[in-house]
Design a protein around this motif. Structure first.
Motif, mmCIF file in Angstrom:
data_model
loop_
_atom_site.group_PDB
_atom_site.id
_atom_site.type_symbol
_atom_site.label_atom_id
_atom_site.label_comp_id
_atom_site.label_asym_id
_atom_site.label_seq_id
_atom_site.Cartn_x
_atom_site.Cartn_y
_atom_site.Cartn_z
ATOM 1 N N LYS A 154 0.187 -1.597 4.745
ATOM 2 C CA LYS A 154 1.096 -0.581 4.019
ATOM 3 C C LYS A 154 2.671 -0.932 4.505
ATOM 4 C CE LYS A 154 -1.960 3.402 4.505
ATOM 5 N NZ LYS A 154 -1.943 4.907 4.832
ATOM 6 N N ALA A 155 3.290 -1.125 3.553
ATOM 7 C CA ALA A 155 4.805 -1.523 3.666
ATOM 8 C C ALA A 155 5.345 -0.115 4.255
ATOM 9 C CB ALA A 155 5.612 -1.654 2.189
ATOM 10 N N ALA A 159 7.892 3.261 -1.388
ATOM 11 C CA ALA A 159 7.534 1.971 -2.215
ATOM 12 C C ALA A 159 6.885 2.480 -3.694
ATOM 13 C CB ALA A 159 6.538 0.984 -1.886
ATOM 14 N N GLY A 163 2.959 0.633 -2.188
ATOM 15 C CA GLY A 163 3.090 -0.272 -0.995
ATOM 16 C C GLY A 163 1.868 -0.303 -0.308
ATOM 17 N N GLU A 179 2.960 -10.884 0.476
ATOM 18 C CA GLU A 179 3.411 -10.248 -0.571
ATOM 19 C C GLU A 179 4.438 -9.078 -0.016
ATOM 20 O OE1 GLU A 179 1.297 -7.787 -3.531
ATOM 21 O OE2 GLU A 179 0.056 -9.301 -3.275
ATOM 22 N N ILE A 180 4.006 -8.288 1.085
ATOM 23 C CA ILE A 180 4.874 -7.385 1.597
ATOM 24 C C ILE A 180 6.138 -7.757 2.323
ATOM 25 C CG2 ILE A 180 4.795 -5.366 3.305
ATOM 26 C CD1 ILE A 180 2.047 -4.649 2.525
ATOM 27 N N LYS A 184 8.727 -9.566 -0.032
ATOM 28 C CA LYS A 184 9.272 -8.499 -0.246
ATOM 29 C C LYS A 184 9.198 -7.915 -1.538
ATOM 30 C CE LYS A 184 11.033 -8.338 3.901
ATOM 31 N NZ LYS A 184 11.995 -9.069 4.451
ATOM 32 N N PHE A 186 7.905 -5.319 -2.026
ATOM 33 C CA PHE A 186 8.462 -3.560 -2.159
ATOM 34 C C PHE A 186 9.618 -3.494 -1.661
ATOM 35 C CE2 PHE A 186 3.713 -4.233 -1.692
ATOM 36 C CZ PHE A 186 3.130 -3.664 -2.879
ATOM 37 N N GLY A 190 9.288 -3.482 3.137
ATOM 38 C CA GLY A 190 8.447 -4.381 3.526
ATOM 39 C C GLY A 190 8.764 -5.145 5.025
ATOM 40 N N MET A 193 5.681 -3.305 8.800
ATOM 41 C CA MET A 193 4.284 -2.926 7.963
ATOM 42 C C MET A 193 3.422 -2.307 9.025
ATOM 43 S SD MET A 193 2.132 -6.148 6.150
ATOM 44 C CE MET A 193 1.293 -6.645 7.885
#
Ligand code: AMP
Ligand code: GLY
Length: 434
Positions: A154-155, A159, A163, A179-180, A184, A186, A190, A193
């Protein structure tokens, strides 16, 4: 507003901040209040415009919102959306002596930071999934090498509900970290996390009013987040809801009252962050009992569209009681029935879709008791109402029970026509198994 002698103080001017189906449901409830004389909405939408005066001010334009509230002598402002709350809109209103419903910035963090809410739950023993937080992608990767799959990433920040990544194996988890935290995807959400244990079970949404110390829980609801029938397809903002949830039994309610609801309110107060406003508990009913998936600091969308129409109390009165710290005087009551909301979306949502199609057939909702057409993505164009978003309308209907409410909602969903209309056909269907 309350002048104590029961005399009329009933000429409140209300400002609602937001533009979705949730804000339409809030506006519809405010319109029912005998205390309310006039409703403004910033920025609102084509449906809200039927019951409120919409003003072209964005939810994040705090200075403009403040000037508007002062100029129009608004008595009470209700913040519907998360972004302005997390950004401190309530503090800005309060600093000018304006009455406003919603948590201050230091309390809205309950939604604004997943790391904050997880740490709070851990510190105060509120049941939730086991987790670790990271601000270094290398450390996150090292942890994931050893972790049990599936796992949830989870960011940390807001988001737009997107996220959260559920990763089935290490490869997906590594891609998720990239990705997170690195790409970045989100944004700055991010920078931190949360890595969380994957849980299974029924999800239930429980909304509540909170005045800093007292909490009053509303009737339960459940959202269907995936785009397609049988929970297939991509995650969306929500394709439909029903209330109450048959899975939210008396035992579940007792457990949550004992270990989750008041505990959360007390924890926030103990942290010097008294929470005033709506706490939305996203719960998962696991084999080991109910656990908190997430907190939100506002009504759910489209949960509000099934919960508010069933509420017997004057919503504005309850909100004022929250702001004035006397929620203990309020006995919250819900109709002994059910409601279902079916979202009418644009074909292609949540990826890409066309807009600008005329919507027809909505007049019928003005005369049918127990049926509601809440606007989400609509706009005026050349004197007509047209589609203007992925989620276009939320069609809510009540019924004696969920089965009847569902049949009514699907019938009413056929009253409305627009090109590329899309809906799920199984909203509330799992209830047959209950
Ligand atoms: P959240 O924004 O935290 O509610 O996450 C969005 C959705 O992801 C939830 O509604 C769940 O369906 C799913 N989810 C989040 N956390 C978990 C978890 N720990 N285990 C399983 N599913 C989860
Ligand atoms: N329907 C889920 C939410 O409002 O976050």
């Amino acid at each position: 507003m309350r002048n104590g002698d029961g005399e009329k103080e009933d000429e409140m001017k209300i400002l609602i901040v937001g533009s979705g189906g949730r804000e339409h449901a809030i506006a519809a409830s405010a319109a029912k209040s005998p205390k309310v004389e006039k409703i403004y909405c910033a920025p609102g939408n084509a449906g809200i415009a039927m019951i409120a005066e919409c003003v072209a001010i964005g939810a994040m334009e705090f200075d403009k919102l403040l000037s508007f509230a002062k100029e129009k002598q608004v008595d009470f402002t209700i913040i519907g959306m998360d972004d302005p709350l997390v950004g401190g809109v309530v503090d800005a209103f309060e600093a000018q002596g304006l009455k406003v419903f919603g948590p201050r910035k230091n309390a809205a963090i309950l939604e604004g930071s997943k790391a904050f809410s997880k740490d709070l739950m851990k510190k105060y023993g509120i049941p939730t999934a086991a987790y670790e937080t990271f601000d270094d992608p290398q450390k996150a990767l090292a942890y994931l090498e050893m972790a049990k799959m599936p796992i949830v990433l989870k960011a940390d920040g807001l988001a737009l509900g997107k996220g959260v990544l559920i990763c089935q194996n290490l490869e997906e988890a590594k891609a998720g970290v990239k990705e997170i935290m690195e790409d970045k995807k989100f944004g700055s959400a991010g920078n931190h996390m949360v890595v969380e244990e994957f849980m299974t079970g029924r999800e239930v949404s429980v909304l509540s009013f909170v005045d800093g110390k007292t909490i009053r829980v509303m009737s339960s609801a459940q959202d269907h987040k995936r785009a397609k029938d049988k929970d297939q397809g991509l995650n969306t903002g929500g394709m439909g809801t029903f209330s109450p949830s048959p899975f939210y039994t008396k035992e579940v309610d007792q457990f949550c009252k004992k270990y989750i609801y008041q505990a959360t309110v007390d924890a926030m107060a103990a942290e010097g962050r008294p929470f005033v406003g709506i706490i939305f508990f996203g719960l998962m009913l696991t084999e080991d009992g109910p656990k908190v998936l997430e907190y939100n600091a506002r009504f759910g969308d489209p949960e509000a569209q099934v919960v508010l129409p069933r509420m017997k109390n004057d919503m504005v009165e309850v909100m004022e009681a929250c702001v004035e710290g006397r929620l203990d005087e309020i006995d919250l009551q819900f109709e002994d029935n059910a409601a279902v909301c079916v979202v009418l979306a644009s074909e292609g949502y949540p990826v890409s879709y066309e807009k600008g199609f005329e919507i027809k057939g909505m007049e019928r909702f003005e005369t049918e008791e127990g049926y509601y057409c809440f606007h989400a993505g609509t706009a005026f164009k050349d004197g007509r109402i047209v589609t203007n978003g992925g989620r276009v309308l939320g069609i809510t209907a009540k019924g004696a029970d969920l089965k009847e409410a569902r049949a009514n909602a699907y019938q009413a969903a056929e009253w409305v026509e627009f090109d590329n209309k899309y809906m799920r056909h199984d909203i509330g269907k799992a209830i047959d198994e209950a």
